[in-house]
Design an enzyme around this catalytic site. Structure first.
Site, mmCIF file in Angstrom:
data_model
loop_
_atom_site.group_PDB
_atom_site.id
_atom_site.type_symbol
_atom_site.label_atom_id
_atom_site.label_comp_id
_atom_site.label_asym_id
_atom_site.label_seq_id
_atom_site.Cartn_x
_atom_site.Cartn_y
_atom_site.Cartn_z
ATOM 1 N N ARG A 176 -2.777 -9.421 -20.222
ATOM 2 C CA ARG A 176 -3.709 -9.144 -21.320
ATOM 3 C C ARG A 176 -3.083 -8.213 -22.359
ATOM 4 O O ARG A 176 -3.576 -8.091 -23.487
ATOM 5 C CB ARG A 176 -5.018 -8.558 -20.825
ATOM 6 N N PRO A 187 0.819 -1.211 0.000
ATOM 7 C CA PRO A 187 0.000 0.000 0.000
ATOM 8 C C PRO A 187 0.855 1.265 0.000
ATOM 9 O O PRO A 187 0.407 2.350 -0.318
ATOM 10 C CB PRO A 187 -0.833 -0.126 1.284
ATOM 11 N N ASP A 193 -9.463 0.304 -24.689
ATOM 12 C CA ASP A 193 -9.631 0.151 -23.242
ATOM 13 C C ASP A 193 -9.794 1.498 -22.537
ATOM 14 O O ASP A 193 -9.236 2.480 -22.979
ATOM 15 C CB ASP A 193 -8.339 -0.451 -22.670
ATOM 16 N N GLU A 195 2.918 -7.483 8.745
ATOM 17 C CA GLU A 195 3.152 -6.035 8.608
ATOM 18 C C GLU A 195 4.062 -5.735 7.424
ATOM 19 O O GLU A 195 4.373 -4.572 7.166
ATOM 20 C CB GLU A 195 3.785 -5.505 9.912
#
Ligand SMILES: COC(=O)c1ccnc(N)c1
Length: 239
Positions: A154, A89, A169, A116
């Site tokens: 992809r 994150p 896209d 963590e």
């Protein structure tokens, strides 16, 4: 492209055996290998974590198993240097252009942290990229790895049947894709936009661009600052 994934939950990556990515692997367009980090532990409990220096909640992933795993995997093909990705994150935001950059590599290794996180010295020693898939915290890097592997795979040549669908896209041209429709022409009293059934391909392309501009203005106006807008585009955005 070769992709290696190191995790303490190898089964979490089983979805990569299915659908688009699974088919690409069965066609040898991508070679995906998943590894259980615990294979590089030597104690009876196969320990991969320990308490954090400096105190605080939770546990940190020990450096030794990660270093042993990465040395082992990299040594399997000495002629190539993989790009090592740590999903976190705290990473750089993952975007379509980041996916396109990773799709140019011939070898990716994803290191799935749990607890963590992974000891910072391993990340410093090994990681080329620390990447976040959004501003939220997950229980581990596996789900983020599934996201990134699908987004990258992809884009590989031959994976998506109609290369056109990649070009159109969302984000490929910097805008959000507009709505799409199929039969029936009227469903629950809702008709498909007439223009799409007109056969006028130039007008249809213009309509789709306008819908993409309108949707982007409504949902992600900041994206409009990053792309070249024609006078016609500006008129749509301003309307
Ligand atoms: C443990 O990894 C995460 O929680 C994670 C990884 C990548 N992107 C995120 N937004 C979270």
């Amino acid at each position: 492209m070769r992709i290696d994934v190191v995790t303490i939950f190898p089964d979490y990556l089983r979805p990569l055996e299915l659908a688009l990515v699974g088919r690409a692997a069965s066609r040898d367009l991508v070679d995906i290998q998943t590894h259980d980090l615990r294979a590089w532990t030597h104690d009876v409990h196969r320990t991969v974590d320990d308490s954090p220096y400096g105190g605080g909640p939770g546990m940190v992933m020990r450096p030794e198993p990660w270093d042993a795993a990465l040395r082992d995997i990299v040594a399997r093909d000495p002629s190539r240097r993989p790009r090592v990705v740590v999903p976190t994150p705290a990473g750089v935001p993952f975007t379509q252009s980041y996916a396109a950059e990773l799709a140019e590599q011939d070898w990716l290794i994803f290191c799935c942290g749990r607890y963590e996180g992974i000891d910072g010295r391993v990340v410093d020693a090994w990681a080329d990229d620390e990447i976040s898939i959004g501003d939220y915290v997950l229980a581990g890097g596996e789900v983020a790895t599934l996201v990134m592997v699908e987004a990258v795979t992809r884009l590989l040549p031959g994976v998506v049947g109609n290369a056109e669908s990649i070009i159109d896209d969302s984000f490929a041209h910097g805008l959000l894709e507009g709505p799409v429709y199929t039969r029936p022409p009227v469903w629950e009293g809702r008709a498909v936009p007439e223009i799409l059934r007109s056969g006028d391909h130039a007008a249809i392309a213009r309509w789709r661009r306008e819908e993409a501009l309108r949707r982007t203005r409504r949902r992600r106006p900041e994206l409009l600052d990053r792309i070249e807008l024609s006078d016609a585009d500006r008129a749509v955005v301003a309307s």
